[in-house]
Enzyme design. Sequence first.
Site, PDB file in Angstrom:
ATOM      1  N   ASP A 170      -4.178  -4.478  -2.540  1.00  0.00           N
ATOM      2  CA  ASP A 170      -5.296  -4.865  -1.553  1.00  0.00           C
ATOM      3  C   ASP A 170      -6.488  -5.147  -2.235  1.00  0.00           C
ATOM      4  OD1 ASP A 170      -3.626  -4.630   0.828  1.00  0.00           O
ATOM      5  OD2 ASP A 170      -4.145  -2.707   1.021  1.00  0.00           O
ATOM      6  N   GLU A 224       7.034   1.571  -7.011  1.00  0.00           N
ATOM      7  CA  GLU A 224       5.881   0.596  -6.728  1.00  0.00           C
ATOM      8  C   GLU A 224       5.015   1.464  -5.797  1.00  0.00           C
ATOM      9  OE1 GLU A 224       7.345  -2.887  -4.674  1.00  0.00           O
ATOM     10  OE2 GLU A 224       5.515  -3.843  -4.730  1.00  0.00           O
TER      11      GLU A 224
HETATM   12  N1  SAM Z   1       3.427  -5.211  -2.642  1.00  0.00           N
HETATM   13  C1  SAM Z   1       3.715  -5.952  -1.462  1.00  0.00           C
HETATM   14  C2  SAM Z   1       3.840  -7.336  -1.936  1.00  0.00           C
HETATM   15  O1  SAM Z   1       3.321  -7.866  -2.911  1.00  0.00           O
HETATM   16  O2  SAM Z   1       4.340  -8.153  -0.857  1.00  0.00           O
HETATM   17  C3  SAM Z   1       2.636  -5.416  -0.396  1.00  0.00           C
HETATM   18  C4  SAM Z   1       1.479  -5.940  -0.731  1.00  0.00           C
HETATM   19  S1  SAM Z   1       0.090  -5.597   0.546  1.00  0.00           S
HETATM   20  C5  SAM Z   1      -1.101  -6.661   0.337  1.00  0.00           C
HETATM   21  C6  SAM Z   1      -0.569  -4.052   0.046  1.00  0.00           C
HETATM   22  C7  SAM Z   1       0.197  -2.791   0.469  1.00  0.00           C
HETATM   23  O3  SAM Z   1      -0.300  -1.634  -0.239  1.00  0.00           O
HETATM   24  C8  SAM Z   1      -0.003  -2.755   2.174  1.00  0.00           C
HETATM   25  O4  SAM Z   1       1.215  -2.525   2.562  1.00  0.00           O
HETATM   26  C9  SAM Z   1      -0.924  -1.213   2.230  1.00  0.00           C
HETATM   27  O5  SAM Z   1      -0.590  -0.521   3.341  1.00  0.00           O
HETATM   28  C10 SAM Z   1      -0.352  -0.707   0.948  1.00  0.00           C
HETATM   29  N2  SAM Z   1      -1.323   0.279   0.083  1.00  0.00           N
HETATM   30  C11 SAM Z   1      -2.869  -0.042  -0.065  1.00  0.00           C
HETATM   31  N3  SAM Z   1      -3.345   1.261  -0.380  1.00  0.00           N
HETATM   32  C12 SAM Z   1      -2.369   2.098  -0.612  1.00  0.00           C
HETATM   33  C13 SAM Z   1      -2.324   3.555  -0.821  1.00  0.00           C
HETATM   34  N4  SAM Z   1      -3.447   4.135  -1.139  1.00  0.00           N
HETATM   35  N5  SAM Z   1      -1.347   4.141  -0.742  1.00  0.00           N
HETATM   36  C14 SAM Z   1      -0.198   3.404  -0.397  1.00  0.00           C
HETATM   37  N6  SAM Z   1       0.242   2.151   0.007  1.00  0.00           N
HETATM   38  C15 SAM Z   1      -1.060   1.691  -0.232  1.00  0.00           C
END
Ligand code: SAM
Length: 225
Positions: free
Chosen positions: A118, A44
């Site tokens: 995001d 994921e």
């Molecule tokens: N998947 C989880 C959920 O559905 O509850 C978290 C969703 S949250 C909006 C998006 C997550 O993706 C954040 O924790 C952010 O830090 C991570 N994220 C965004 N861009 C990323 C990247 N380029 N590499 C790793 N993590 C990333």
Amino acid sequence: MRLRNVPHAKETINNNPHYVIPEPKDHRGSWQQIFEKNQPLHIEVGMGRGRFLYGMAQANPQINYLGIEKMDSVLINALERLMKNPLPNLRLVRVDAEQLDEMFARGEVDLVYLNFSDPWPKKKHAKRRLTHENFLKQYETITDFGAIHFKTDNRSLFEYSLMSMANYGMKYDFMSLDLHNSEYEGNIMTEYEARFSKKGHPIYRLEAHFVNQVQICQTMLCEEE
Ligand code: SAM
């Protein structure tokens, strides 16, 4: 995601290399060795606090799961859950997804989950969206023409992702514009999914796979001869 300042996060992560694998690039081509069993690997990307992946790992002991998250302050939640109730088929990595193809050899991953990524609504930030073609290229390589399962409540991101994947030549295998009121069974909710569905937002879900155009062309040429 509202970010808590977690002062001990970095330290706890660094002190638990069994669960949060350090130096991920060193495991390129040998990820199976960090798990007890040699079995399919699902990741994921942007795991957040890890509710979804923990549920998936519990429900599917025949699959290995790797959670990828770039923020210490978020990943610490997944780590604390895993430390309290260890699972042999779930491990975590603190890394930016931009480095995926340096972390995994071609075909080392069987399936990529993107949940509530995001949205980066401004056009100038489009390259940061996890369904931008630059990321699709990496998923295609590390899965060797495998598949992506994507969920979001964000309509604009869903529309963008449909276009991005279609322009990339991907094929759709499943789509729902209201997952929780569909016939889909076995859904495991993410943190964001629980929060937004409680507010009445419909959840969009897409399953799509990459298509090996070269192989298709070669097959067609063979048939013509
Ligand atoms: N998947 C989880 C959920 O559905 O509850 C978290 C969703 S949250 C909006 C998006 C997550 O993706 C954040 O924790 C952010 O830090 C991570 N994220 C965004 N861009 C990323 C990247 N380029 N590499 C790793 N993590 C990333």
